[in-house]
Design a protein around this motif. Structure first.
Motif, mmCIF file in Angstrom:
data_model
loop_
_atom_site.group_PDB
_atom_site.id
_atom_site.type_symbol
_atom_site.label_atom_id
_atom_site.label_comp_id
_atom_site.label_asym_id
_atom_site.label_seq_id
_atom_site.Cartn_x
_atom_site.Cartn_y
_atom_site.Cartn_z
ATOM 1 N N VAL A 1 0.832 -1.213 0.000
ATOM 2 C CA VAL A 1 0.000 0.000 0.000
ATOM 3 C C VAL A 1 0.858 1.251 0.000
ATOM 4 C CG1 VAL A 1 -1.630 1.351 1.389
ATOM 5 C CG2 VAL A 1 -2.012 -1.095 1.036
ATOM 6 N N TYR B 1 -0.242 0.784 -4.191
ATOM 7 C CA TYR B 1 -1.168 -0.241 -4.663
ATOM 8 C C TYR B 1 -2.467 -0.215 -3.858
ATOM 9 C CZ TYR B 1 2.627 -2.337 -7.370
ATOM 10 O OH TYR B 1 3.627 -2.561 -8.273
ATOM 11 N N ASN B 2 -3.571 -0.555 -4.526
ATOM 12 C CA ASN B 2 -4.863 -0.705 -3.860
ATOM 13 C C ASN B 2 -5.025 -2.130 -3.347
ATOM 14 O OD1 ASN B 2 -5.517 1.926 -4.640
ATOM 15 N ND2 ASN B 2 -6.480 1.243 -6.532
ATOM 16 N N SER C 1 -3.421 5.410 -2.478
ATOM 17 C CA SER C 1 -3.784 3.999 -2.358
ATOM 18 C C SER C 1 -5.102 3.895 -1.605
ATOM 19 C CB SER C 1 -2.701 3.212 -1.621
ATOM 20 O OG SER C 1 -1.441 3.400 -2.221
#
Length: 492
Positions: free
Chosen positions: A82, A86-87, A225
């Motif tokens: 994260v 990134y999700n 994120s």
């Protein structure tokens, strides 16, 4: 396990939660878990042919133990990614009585997913680069069967509207989204919102993590994120087989056509196919399901596990996006003003662009901080009213939340304690009333300022257009005069 590189293809991961061995109903179906804890074999004892079905998942655990091990294997690596942009989406599915709530909030001495995610996330942030600025905001939404949704952090039961904004994905307009500084406060607020949720409806708890300074060459760029915990309440949907399936399985069995489907299918579609590292936890209530229903659910889970997608980090520049949307609004306004007929599609598009512009403004770093200052008073009242939750947090799973609440009720059973509790409740209600009144006044002021700004923009655009028209008329007159002069010279 290392985090996937930008643009790398990944698959949705699936973990299955089964009742404890003492709770299993072995009258018709026998569950056997292989030694690697990834294969689930279903054996029908009543079948003389001794039929067996084997399913392989990314993890299998008992609901009364083993969740933290599965978390460390499947979720922790994703939470570590994260801070790189990134999700992460966690889907927790299961009908009532399946043990889904214990997976979310913990029981039997083990911490739930939400608590572990929050602690893990803030630990990652605190151990990251010290020269970066971080901002973590939370929101909480409940979905209804008719496709609408409401804010669990706002007592006003207004319907929410979702907008698909470029660079941001699905954003909910008018949602209370405030900054949190630590895992303890965030978890207490989550529990407060969860108490408002209705058991038969699904919910979405969202953490948005933003970081400045990750992209040195662009001072205005923000790394963004989103961590989502989607609680999917199971239900019996009408089908030929009468299967007990969750909204997840319902979404997989039909094509999602867009906004007309409502909130939940769109959120599910983004979780399964969008730009996020997705882990699905499915909890079985084996006693209420037949063997055929269990097999049907496992087949769908096997289908989910096979979904592949590409994930990549997220960055956006709020000022550039605002500038782009304003340019699109001006272009569309000019098109409408110069057109001889009213174009309904263009008018609708203009309304969508104006909504997106306001949403993007509210999603900027500074605006979020400003809105959070308004929410802070209300949330402080919530946290003061829930001292037992902070205590339970510090015990880190030594006692379940339910046991802590029962003990508090026992201690408060004396008449003196009841009197003190009533007085404390009155004091709390008065604090909440003042907080809400102040919040409403500030929201009204903010709404008035927002419309004033929109009006100023409209006036500025109108003045700019009028000035441009005057300039064009002057240029047209000069051109006509020049043409007339040329004609006179030609006659001579």
């Amino acid at each position: 396990m290392a985090a996937e590189q930008p643009g790398q293809e990944v698959c949705v991961k699936v973990a299955v939660g089964l009742p404890g061995a003492e709770d299993m109903d072995r009258k018709n179906t026998d569950f056997i878990i292989n030694e690697d804890s990834r294969s689930l074999l279903i054996r029908n004892i009543a079948d003389k042919g001794f039929q067996e079905n084997v399913f392989v998942f990314d993890g299998i655990f008992r609901l009364n133990a083993g969740l933290e091990k599965i978390y460390s294997e499947l979720v922790q690596p994703a939470i570590g990614a994260v801070i790189l942009g990134y999700n992460v989406t966690l889907l927790v599915c299961g009908s009532q009585g399946s043990g889904k709530d214990s997976v979310l909030r913990g029981s039997h001495g083990q911490r739930g997913l939400v608590q572990q995610v929050l602690q893990n996330l803030f630990d990652e942030i605190h151990s990251a680069e010290k020269d970066k600025e971080w901002q973590v905001t939370i929101s909480f939404v409940q979905f209804y069967a008719d496709g609408t949704a409401r804010d669990l952090f706002n007592s006003n039961h207004r319907d929410l509207e979702a907008l698909n904004v470029c660079m941001l994905g699905l954003v909910v307009e008018g949602l209370d989204e405030g900054v949190v500084l630590g895992a303890e406060a965030a978890y207490s607020l989550y529990l407060q919102g969860a108490r408002r949720a209705e058991e038969q409806n699904s919910t979405l708890f969202t953490l948005t993590v933003e970081q400045k300074g990750r992209v040195p060459q662009s001072a205005g760029t923000v790394q963004r994120s989103v961590v989502q915990v989607l609680d999917l309440t199971g239900e019996t949907l009408p089908s030929q087989h009468g299967s007990h399936i969750s909204p997840l399985m319902h979404a997989l069995q039909k094509e999602i056509t867009g906004d007309a489907e409502g909130f939940l299918p769109i959120v599910l579609q983004q979780a399964l196919e969008g730009n996020s590292w997705t882990v699905l936890f499915y909890c079985f209530n084996a006693q209420s399901l037949s063997r055929d229903e269990i097999l049907s659910a496992l087949l769908v889970l096997d289908q989910v596990r096979g979904l592949a997608k590409t994930i990549s980090p997220n960055c956006w520049d709020p000022s550039k996006l605002i500038q782009k949307l304003r340019g699109d609004v001006r272009e569309l306004r000019t098109q409408l003003l110069t057109s001889s007929t009213v174009q309904e599609s263009a008018v609708l598009r203009l309304g969508q662009l104006l909504k997106q512009l306001q949403v993007v403004k509210n999603q900027s770093w500074e605006k979020k901080k400003e809105i959070s200052e308004v929410l802070e008073r209300k949330w402080k009242c919530w946290l003061k009213a829930a001292p037992g939750e902070a205590e339970a947090w510090h015990r880190q799973g030594q006692t379940s939340e339910l046991e802590a609440m029962e003990r508090e009720q026992t201690e408060a059973s004396s008449p003196h304690a009841e009197h003190e509790e009533v007085r404390a409740q009155k004091h709390h209600m008065l604090q909440v009333f003042h907080a809400y009144r102040g919040l409403l006044e500030e929201q009204m002021d903010g709404l008035e300022q927002r419309y004033r700004k929109l009006l100023e923009e409209v006036i500025q655009d109108a003045v700019h257009l009028a000035a441009r028209n005057q300039q064009l008329e002057a240029e047209n007159k000069e051109l006509n005069a020049a043409v007339a002069e040329l004609r006179e010279k030609k006659k001579m």
